[in-house]
Scaffold this motif. Structure first.
Motif, mmCIF file in Angstrom:
data_model
loop_
_atom_site.group_PDB
_atom_site.id
_atom_site.type_symbol
_atom_site.label_atom_id
_atom_site.label_comp_id
_atom_site.label_asym_id
_atom_site.label_seq_id
_atom_site.Cartn_x
_atom_site.Cartn_y
_atom_site.Cartn_z
ATOM 1 N N VAL A 48 16.638 -3.437 -12.406
ATOM 2 C CA VAL A 48 15.582 -3.883 -11.488
ATOM 3 C C VAL A 48 14.493 -4.635 -12.264
ATOM 4 O O VAL A 48 14.054 -5.727 -11.856
ATOM 5 N N HIS A 49 14.083 -4.083 -13.404
ATOM 6 C CA HIS A 49 13.039 -4.753 -14.182
ATOM 7 C C HIS A 49 13.549 -6.067 -14.781
ATOM 8 O O HIS A 49 12.797 -7.048 -14.858
ATOM 9 N N ALA A 50 14.821 -6.089 -15.173
ATOM 10 C CA ALA A 50 15.397 -7.322 -15.718
ATOM 11 C C ALA A 50 15.334 -8.440 -14.680
ATOM 12 O O ALA A 50 15.002 -9.590 -14.993
ATOM 13 N N LEU A 51 15.619 -8.071 -13.436
ATOM 14 C CA LEU A 51 15.579 -9.054 -12.358
ATOM 15 C C LEU A 51 14.169 -9.645 -12.210
ATOM 16 O O LEU A 51 13.992 -10.857 -12.044
ATOM 17 N N MET A 52 13.166 -8.763 -12.311
ATOM 18 C CA MET A 52 11.795 -9.229 -12.158
ATOM 19 C C MET A 52 11.381 -10.129 -13.326
ATOM 20 O O MET A 52 10.644 -11.093 -13.149
ATOM 21 N N ILE A 53 11.884 -9.823 -14.529
ATOM 22 C CA ILE A 53 11.576 -10.683 -15.684
ATOM 23 C C ILE A 53 12.189 -12.066 -15.455
ATOM 24 O O ILE A 53 11.549 -13.097 -15.672
ATOM 25 N N LEU A 54 13.453 -12.048 -14.976
ATOM 26 C CA LEU A 54 14.121 -13.323 -14.727
ATOM 27 C C LEU A 54 13.365 -14.152 -13.696
ATOM 28 O O LEU A 54 13.345 -15.372 -13.747
#
Lengths: 341, 436
Positions: free
Chosen positions: B198-204
């Protein structure tokens, strides 16, 4: 060790009735509060029960675990014959527990709050109603081990006037406990008066429901009067509960709040004592005179020993931590609405 | 749908639902405690924000996990009264201890969630750690109780009676360690990958990058270490199951015929009537090695087991393949991640690695659900392995199908609301936690 386990069982049920009851009551009050006052009520109850909310409901888990480990026949009999009210109570527990948390932790405050609020208030009513129905059914003599139709085995075991009136009585008691509890949780004189009126309202409600319980018992030929007044423990408990009730009304009238909570707690404890003392050690009374007894239907000795030890060990960890939790937040209540930011 | 299937489906649904929440409720507090520790040590406000945001997730998951757990403790009796009448006093020990652990968790959570700025900061931090430790303990205890169903111990079964009960022996049954180890690590893998994804998606997406990078790093570290350890515990479990429950192992591998130097199957569609598996990749000798640590050893097949005691082969086989497949995929991602940390720092800033994590978000939980399917379906037709059949334990009450529909509706709506709330939490990160 058997008696240690039974003591823990009774205490867990009592604490669930007192702490969990005050908790249910908070939602019931919300249901019976006029629209304009709802927001204040909600804030006060949130700051009062937020921190101990999850812990209040652990008493139910403890009671259930004691029943299924120590008294499996009683647990499975109730699970079968009272399947439907137990299921409805469970749905109430799910709805309540999640709605309470969701409404507080939803990151966006919008119309969803109305949904959470209604679910919380309605399930706060339903859960203790069915808890009372289950308790009433257990001793009503309506559970029939020989029943051979769906209606007689799974519906008439719990759906009758006596158990329904016990359910309503439980609801009134929860509302009463919560309003007494909340009087001490607000500094605002107006709100305090409002909660005092609520306490009187639910107290009168409890008396009316109490009369209903006795009437239903009379109609269904359940010897409730003999159970309550037929022994000296019952008589002393009822007399002292009544005296403390008069004292409490006097204090409410005077606007003194110091002793209100212990008095309310005392009254509910006496009610539970009276209703359970006469039946001990029996817990489920069957149609036709059979019964399930805590002494005769307990697990084998080694089981009871292990269970007793586990409970004693658990209380060494739990009780001090729980007292410290309640003490910390009593000493300095949360500012309403500021709990998490 | 008949009542027996309805009861099994309702139990499976309740467990399948509860397990997601309990895994997150058990593991997230550790992530939270790490972030909290960094905040107390470094004074970097971003760590405080991460801690607070995660603590809301913990509160939501704990509440939902607690009510679904309460439901399960009643459902044991509501659906399986015949089982609980006998099993309660034998395998109740871990449940009584679990009650304590759960209670402590609830108390500690009260301290933690409401204790900001009220207590000594290290005491406050410590209560957060206690939430995690007691949650972990209750998870292990519940799994120990389930392990007893797979490996009944601590009583003598004589003429249908359960005598000489020893609750301590029952708790420390042969399966408790391997099951508890496998499940605990699985909880870390699943939660770590879900949160990191979930956090990776937000970074992307380029939103609140600092906040999400710190969160990602903590979650990914836990998830990846656990994913690399998991095959080891899987190996312990497989060897254990091979000895204790040969029927389960045979079903997992769709191993119809007893043979020496047995092949490990990858994929494949079992044909239960013809007793063969089509389209599978065979690795000769590897099943023997997996089961007994020796490429030549004999592995019991379903032919040595009476047909009425066969578990459903296809479901168990597919579930096992799915679990292993997901585990392998996550292990691969973990290896790449550690390689990036250790040798190839520039990978850390490249989108492909983050995209891999986004893709891996649900894998851990799919593996957990599949793993439970293997454990539970693979035990059938027994509720107490070799002692009591599931069909003999079910409630006599008719109409359980309606109860199943009702609970399905309730759990489905709860799942939707929780996902909706998490979406809103994430959407609000910028406003609530990352104002700077």
């Amino acid at each position: 060790m058997l008696y240690v386990v039974i003591t823990f069982l009774w205490t867990s049920i009592l604490l669930y009735l007192l702490l969990g009851g005050a908790d249910f009551g908070a939602g019931i009050i919300e249901l019976f509060t006029s629209k304009g006052n709802k927001a204040v009520t909600r804030k006060t109850l949130y700051s009062a029960i937020g921190p101990i909310w999850e812990a209040n409901h652990m008493w139910l888990i403890i009671a259930i675990v004691i029943l299924f480990v120590g008294f499996p026949v009683i647990y499975s009999t109730m699970s079968v014959n009272l399947h439907i009210p137990l299921t409805i109570m469970l749905l109430g527990i799910i709805a309540r527990g999640t709605a309470f948390t969701f409404r507080h932790y939803d990151a966006v405050v919008d119309d969803m709050q109305h949904v959470y609020n209604s679910i919380f208030a309605i399930s706060s009513f339903i859960t203790p109603l069915f808890l009372g129905i289950i308790a009433g059914s257990a001793v009503s003599g309506h559970i029939d081990p020989q029943a051979d139709t769906f209606l007689s085995a799974y519906i008439f075991s719990w759906l009758h006037w006596f158990s329904v009136s016990v359910g309503l009585f439980t609801v009134a008691i929860c509302g009463f406990l919560a309003s007494v509890y909340l009087i001490g949780e607000t500094q605002n004189e107006h709100d305090r008066l409002r909660f005092a009126h609520k306490a009187q309202f639910f107290n009168i409600g409890a008396v009316i429901c109490g009369i209903l319980v006795f009437t239903a018992a009379y109609v269904e030929q359940i010897p409730l009067i003999e159970w309550v007044f037929g022994n000296w423990v019952g008589r002393i408990a009822i007399v002292s509960a009544t005296l403390s009730l008069i004292w409490m009304w006097y204090l409410l009238y005077q606007g003194k709040i110091g002793l209100l909570r212990p008095l309310a707690g005392f009254q509910v404890t006496m009610i539970l004592l009276t209703t359970t003392y006469r039946h001990f050690p029996n817990i489920v009374l069957f149609k036709g005179g059979g019964y399930l007894s805590l002494l005769e239907h307990s697990g084998q000795e080694k089981t009871m020993q292990a269970l007793g030890l586990a409970l004693l060990l658990g209380s060494v960890f739990i009780l001090p931590a729980l007292f410290y939790l309640i003490y910390s937040f009593q000493k300095k209540p949360l500012e309403a609405g500021s709990a998490d930011h | 749908m008949n009542d027996f299937i309805a009861a099994r489906s309702q139990m499976a649904l309740s467990l399948g639902f509860h397990i997601v929440f309990s895994c997150i409720g058990m593991v997230m507090p550790f992530f939270m405690a790490v972030a909290h520790y960094y905040w107390l040590k470094t004074d970097e406000i971003v760590y405080k924000n991460v801690t607070k945001a995660w603590s809301k997730g913990v509160a939501i998951f704990f509440a939902t996990g607690a009510v679904s757990g309460t439901v399960l403790s009643f459902e044991l009796g509501l659906l399986w009264p015949g089982f609980m009448k006998h099993a309660g006093p034998i395998f109740g020990m871990p449940f009584s201890l679990e009650g304590t652990a759960f209670f402590i968790e609830a108390i500690a959570l009260g301290f933690f969630l409401y204790g900001w700025d009220r207590f000594n900061k290290w005491f406050h931090w410590f209560t957060g750690v206690i939430v995690g430790v007691s949650g972990l303990a209750s998870g292990i205890l519940v799994v120990a109780a389930n392990a007893w169903m797979n490996s009944p111990a601590g009583f003598d079964h004589i003429n249908g009676q359960y005598l000489n009960i020893d609750p301590i022996k029952a708790m420390f049954n042969d399966a408790w360690f391997s099951q508890a180890l496998h499940m605990t690590i699985a909880a870390f893998v699943a939660t770590g990958f879900a949160v990191a994804g979930v956090h990776a998606l937000m970074i992307l997406k380029g939103k609140n990058v600092l906040f999400h990078t710190k969160s990602f790093t903590i979650a990914a570290a836990f998830g990846c270490v656990a994913a690399i350890l998991q095959p080891l515990s899987g190996d312990i479990s497989a060897k254990d199951v091979a000895i204790r429950q040969p029927a389960k192992l045979a079903a997992m591998e769709a191993h119809f015929h007893t043979e020496k130097s047995a092949s490990l199957l990858v994929g494949g569609i079992p044909d239960e009537e013809k007793k063969e598996v089509n389209y599978a990749v065979k690795l000769p000798g590897f099943l023997s090695f997996l089961a007994h640590g020796d490429f030549q050893s004999e592995v019991t097949g379903l032919d040595k087991i009476a047909p009425e005691n066969h578990p459903p082969v296809a479901i168990t086989h597919y579930a096992f393949q799915i679990m292993v497949g997901m585990g392998m995929a996550m292990m691969l991602v973990s290896v790449l991640y550690f390689l990036a940390l250790w040798k190839q720092k520039h990978w850390l800033n490249s989108p492909w690695l983050l995209k891999l994590f986004v893709a891996a978000t649900p894998l851990g939980f799919i593996a957990v659900e599949a793993g439970w399917t293997v454990t539970e379906v693979g035990r059938q037709p027994w509720i107490i392995y070799g002692i009591m059949r599931t069909a003999d334990a079910v409630t006599p009450m008719p109409g359980i199908a309606y109860s199943f529909y009702l609970f399905t509706a309730v759990y489905a709506s709860l799942a939707v609301i929780v996902i909706f709330m998490l979406y809103r939490q994430i959407k609000m990160v910028g406003t609530l936690y990352d104002k700077a």
